[in-house]
Design a protein around this motif. Structure first.
Motif, mmCIF file in Angstrom:
data_model
loop_
_atom_site.group_PDB
_atom_site.id
_atom_site.type_symbol
_atom_site.label_atom_id
_atom_site.label_comp_id
_atom_site.label_asym_id
_atom_site.label_seq_id
_atom_site.Cartn_x
_atom_site.Cartn_y
_atom_site.Cartn_z
ATOM 1 N N TYR A 96 15.040 31.016 57.428
ATOM 2 C CA TYR A 96 15.793 30.742 56.205
ATOM 3 C C TYR A 96 15.672 29.278 55.824
ATOM 4 N N ASN A 97 15.492 29.059 54.525
ATOM 5 C CA ASN A 97 15.526 27.708 53.953
ATOM 6 C C ASN A 97 14.578 26.712 54.610
ATOM 7 N N ASP A 112 15.888 33.281 50.137
ATOM 8 C CA ASP A 112 15.961 32.046 50.927
ATOM 9 C C ASP A 112 15.215 32.142 52.255
HETATM 10 C C1 LIG Z 1 19.948 28.467 52.369
HETATM 11 O O1 LIG Z 1 20.298 27.527 51.383
HETATM 12 C C2 LIG Z 1 21.128 28.044 50.365
HETATM 13 C C3 LIG Z 1 21.281 27.003 49.301
HETATM 14 O O2 LIG Z 1 21.511 25.745 49.875
HETATM 15 C C4 LIG Z 1 22.470 28.459 50.991
HETATM 16 O O3 LIG Z 1 23.295 29.018 50.015
HETATM 17 C C5 LIG Z 1 22.188 29.475 52.086
HETATM 18 O O4 LIG Z 1 23.387 29.802 52.780
HETATM 19 C C6 LIG Z 1 21.156 28.962 53.086
HETATM 20 N N1 LIG Z 1 20.850 30.027 53.994
HETATM 21 C C7 LIG Z 1 20.964 29.903 55.323
HETATM 22 C C8 LIG Z 1 20.637 31.102 56.152
HETATM 23 O O5 LIG Z 1 21.325 28.863 55.850
#
Ligand SMILES: *[C@@H]1O[C@H](CO)[C@@H](O)[C@H](O)[C@H]1NC(C)=O
Ligand SMILES: *[C@@H]1O[C@H](CO)[C@@H](O)[C@H](O)[C@H]1NC(C)=O
Length: 493
Positions: A373-374, A444
């Motif tokens: 993720y991200n 994401d």
């Molecule tokens: C990834 O980033 C988004 C936006 O910053 C956030 O809303 C989301 O919770 C993040 N996902 C994880 C798994 O950390």
């Protein structure tokens, strides 16, 4: 047992000792004497000492000089014979090749001088032929007291040095004139008949070296491959199932957002199958539709390529051009239950390329993908630094590049300690949302991918400059059997 061994024993019986085997057996090569005495010594029948010394021997030209006089002396004699003087132009005719050599040295010694176009005597009395005399001395004694003259004769290629090996041999505690055959094995017969009680056994030779077993050997590519696998395993990667060389255009290209008119899909670049020509449609019809939409009209915040996408084209079977076809299928599977994952593969891929010293129509691709993720580009760069450090490459540079299925994309360069320059070591990038979201992966969840060839580091590691000596029918089996084990280190890439 050889006749030579018996001859040595009988000579010892007569004289008690052989002081110099070379004098005793002048015509027998020293290796044969050595073989005989070591075998006799193993039975304690003789003891021996080895003596080595340098010996100068005459070349064929020097033998000729000893028998027929030096070139300069031959010339001098011709000049004396000719009374009127010897025409310089006739020297070769009279003396052949020897004439030119003789002329130089006879001038140098002052034995002859020039008189117009003729050679005449330079001294009255016949001079001493020192060259021939010195060579005679060497022939008899093996050396010459005058080191400077000796060096000169060597330079003139008249003498060469060899090692002289001779043996001083004496009777041993088990000396006899006949050689008993020693038993090497205790047999059932000996035990049953009781012969073992009186049999004499050959002592065990703990110093003997074993024979090399005839066994298979790993190909260098397999050795380097194994090292890469261990690096991937140590970083928590799972190996992808890549045991299929044929794939559909869909998995090899369309799923990776490679447009159908991309030059990589030309016949000149890719091998297409003749039989069967096409694959079945993918089972996941939604995915099939999503990919079409991403290419044709655009989707997932992308404009797409905006061209009429053809189902037929995506069903054509190809020899896979990259292992990314498998990575795509694995990510599609991951989309059913998305969670962070690390996959790798090292396997064969095919390109319709002209074969030369560094390119074949097939090679091995090392590929890794990381899904999480991200993830960001910074994560990719950091990961590449950790990954290549495990191969001993500690300095990396990245250059923006273009790949149809990654954005951004980066070529990776590493500082090669051995070559003293930056060399390209791989390609990398973040997989495009058009590819990932069509599979159903969450927005994401991002995926890094990178790849390199297995051949290149292997060629550098084993010093192979022509790839055909590494892979294919021209590879020497001897090279495969004898190449050393590999550890990935500074000089790998
Ligand atoms: C990834 O980033 C988004 C936006 O910053 C956030 O809303 C989301 O919770 C993040 N996902 C994880 C798994 O950390
Ligand atoms: C000496 O010269 C003769 C005649 O040229 C030749 O046949 C012979 O081989 C020479 N001797 C040696 C040892 O070369």
């Amino acid at each position: 047992m050889s006749d030579l061994a018996l001859t040595i024993l009988s000579a010892l019986d007569k004289t008690g000792q052989i002081v110099d085997s070379r004098k005793a057996f002048p015509d027998v090569p020293s290796e044969q004497i050595q073989a005989a005495v070591t075998s006799l010594a193993a039975k304690s029948m003789v003891t021996y000492k080895t003596e080595e010394k340098d010996l100068w021997v005459l070349t064929a030209e020097a033998e000729d000089i000893v028998a027929n006089g030096s070139h300069e002396m031959r010339l001098f004699e011709e000049v004396v014979k000719s009374l009127e003087g010897l025409k310089i132009a006739d020297v070769g005719k009279v003396l052949g090749a020897s004439g030119k050599l003789g002329q130089q040295r006879a001038f140098k010694n002052g034995w002859v001088k020039k008189d117009g176009d003729k050679l005449v005597k330079g001294v009255e009395a016949k001079p001493e032929d020192t060259t021939a005399e010195e060579l005679k001395t060497i022939k008899e004694t093996g050396t010459l007291a005058d080191a400077k003259e000796l060096a000169d004769l060597k330079k003139r290629k008249l003498v060469t040095k060899t090692k002289l090996i001779s043996f001083e041999i004496a009777k041993g505690p088990e000396f006899a004139l006949t050689i008993k055959k020693l038993e090497t094995d205790l047999t059932i017969d000996m035990v049953q008949s009781g012969a073992w009680k009186t049999a004499e056994f050959k002592p065990y030779n703990f110093a003997a070296e074993g024979t090399n077993p005839l066994a298979g050997a790993l190909h260098p590519l397999n050795k380097v491959r194994e090292e890469f696998r261990q690096i991937f395993f140590s970083m928590g990667f799972t190996e992808m199932p890549t045991a299929q060389y044929v794939d559909s255009g869909f998995w090899n290209f369309d799923a990776l957002f490679v447009p159908q008119q991309h030059p990589a899909r030309d016949l000149q670049d890719t091998f297409y199958l003749k039989d069967p020509v096409v694959a079945d449609e993918p089972e996941d019809k939604t995915y099939w539709k999503n990919v079409r939409a991403a290419h044709e009209g655009g989707a997932y915040d992308s404009l797409g390529y905006r061209y009429p996408w053809k189902a037929e084209e995506s069903k054509r079977l190809v020899l896979r051009t990259h292992t990314t076809a498998i990575s795509g299928a694995m990510l599609h599977k991951l989309a059913q239950d998305p969670k962070p994952a690390r996959y790798f593969s090292i396997d064969r891929v095919f390109r319709n390329e002209a074969v030369d010293a560094t390119h074949l129509a097939e090679f091995h691709q090392v590929e890794g993908v990381v899904a999480d993720y991200n993830l960001t580009l910074g994560d990719l760069i950091g990961f590449m630094e950790r990954f290549f450090a495990k191969m001993g490459v500690h300095e990396l540079r990245f250059k923006a590049a273009y790949n149809p299925y990654t954005e951004p994309s980066m070529e990776i360069f590493g500082w090669h300690q051995g070559l003293g320059k930056w060399v390209e070591i791989g390609n990398s990038g973040m997989f495009r949302p058009e590819m990932l979201e069509a599979m159903g992966l969450p927005k994401d969840m991002r995926v890094h991918g990178w790849g390199l060839s297995l051949e290149r580091p292997t060629m550098i590691k084993y010093g192979v400059s022509n790839i055909r000596e590494l892979l294919g029918h021209k590879v020497s089996l001897d090279f495969i059997e004898s190449n050393p084990a590999v550890r990935l280190d500074e000089d790998l890439v």
